[in-house]
Scaffold this motif. Sequence first.
Motif, short mmCIF file in Angstrom:
data_model
loop_
_atom_site.label_atom_id
_atom_site.label_comp_id
_atom_site.label_asym_id
_atom_site.label_seq_id
_atom_site.Cartn_x
_atom_site.Cartn_y
_atom_site.Cartn_z
N LEU A 176 39.74 40.97 38.55
CA LEU A 176 38.23 40.91 38.54
C LEU A 176 37.79 41.64 38.98
CD1 LEU A 176 40.12 36.84 39.58
CD2 LEU A 176 38.54 38.01 37.11
N LEU A 177 36.17 41.73 38.78
CA LEU A 177 34.66 42.45 38.59
C LEU A 177 33.98 41.86 39.21
CD1 LEU A 177 35.95 45.43 36.30
CD2 LEU A 177 36.68 44.71 38.33
N THR A 178 33.48 42.24 40.30
CA THR A 178 31.94 41.92 40.56
C THR A 178 31.20 42.06 40.36
OG1 THR A 178 33.05 40.43 42.77
CG2 THR A 178 30.26 41.17 42.59
N CYS B 231 31.36 37.11 38.61
CA CYS B 231 32.91 37.83 38.46
C CYS B 231 32.71 37.82 37.62
CB CYS B 231 33.42 36.64 38.96
SG CYS B 231 34.99 37.17 39.37
N TYR B 232 33.41 39.44 36.78
CA TYR B 232 34.12 39.39 35.01
C TYR B 232 35.37 39.38 34.84
CZ TYR B 232 29.23 39.66 33.47
OH TYR B 232 28.03 39.75 33.61
N LEU B 233 36.04 39.24 33.99
CA LEU B 233 37.19 39.90 34.01
C LEU B 233 37.30 40.84 32.99
CD1 LEU B 233 40.34 38.83 33.58
CD2 LEU B 233 39.73 38.04 31.65
N GLU C 142 33.06 37.69 29.94
CA GLU C 142 32.24 37.24 31.33
C GLU C 142 32.94 35.71 31.79
OE1 GLU C 142 28.78 36.20 29.72
OE2 GLU C 142 28.93 35.58 27.58
N ILE C 143 32.83 34.62 32.95
CA ILE C 143 33.65 33.67 32.92
C ILE C 143 32.39 32.84 33.38
CG2 ILE C 143 34.76 33.01 35.67
CD1 ILE C 143 36.06 35.67 35.64
N GLN C 144 33.33 31.75 32.46
CA GLN C 144 31.73 29.98 32.21
C GLN C 144 32.52 29.03 33.18
OE1 GLN C 144 29.46 31.10 31.12
NE2 GLN C 144 29.23 32.11 29.70
N TRP C 145 31.78 28.56 33.72
CA TRP C 145 32.83 27.35 34.43
C TRP C 145 31.65 25.85 33.77
CZ3 TRP C 145 30.94 23.72 38.67
CH2 TRP C 145 31.95 23.01 39.08
N PHE C 146 33.71 24.86 33.46
CA PHE C 146 33.09 23.85 33.18
C PHE C 146 33.87 22.85 33.89
CE2 PHE C 146 34.82 20.41 29.83
CZ PHE C 146 33.29 20.44 29.51
#
Length: 271
Positions: A22-24, A35-37, A45-49
Amino acid sequence: MTVCYRFICEDSGCGGNKPGELLTLRHPKSENGTCYLFSNGMLQEIQWFKQSYGSWFLGDYISQDGSLYMATPVDPVFILLPIFDEARMKKGEDPGKFRQLDEILFVEGYPEYQHLLSLAEKCMEIVCQTQEVGSMKFYRLDNSKVLAWLSCKVRCLKKTLPELDKNYAAQDEKQTLVGAVSIVGEYLKTDPWLKLLYDHIGLEFVDPTMKETNTENLPSANENKMEYSNSSQERANKKTGKPGKQTKQAKVETGSKNIRDMFSRACKKKC
């Protein structure tokens, strides 16, 4: 109590055996830390649902938090574009300086850009001029290459949108084009790239922030309908001289409990 996060990401394939990191990094549009993976050479890219109401059944336990994190691939050129733009130190008509990748990816406050060194070496030549001096390679962002690359992204998206969404299929080509530019624009700074892109493809620039502000100020259809209904009832009451009817209070049964209380006793399972 340990919080358990649900995370979905794309399978990296049979050859992927390294754990993801996990990179900032800075978001390419807002510049906020995001935050990216990064896993097996792929940036996601990380999405929150999260739905209004939802829980997870984890074995014999129930987790009240029904949210979900999803990681989807993102083109790293979008993420690295503002970093390369700053690194060339362009002033006026001066095209800027050529610099090595390790210099470009040295971003104060964001050391994890160094993890993208090999990725940048593979993907950034499409938008950069390069020069080699001995064994060293130098990069400089090129505006014409960036606009050509962005235009290609817009054309591909314009072609794909009608296949994914019936609403786009019902639109004319110009409306679909505007929609495609708007989606690509979510990864671009308004000044200069989004403005340059609009001009490059021959569209009149529309500030997306102004559009959002105007939309927020507009009342919804339900609000308009309710206001009209209330005003009509008031006028009718004035004519007949009758007072308006009082809204009935919802009757609450004694001894009843909220359904969410049924899940509050369950402990969250450890990750």
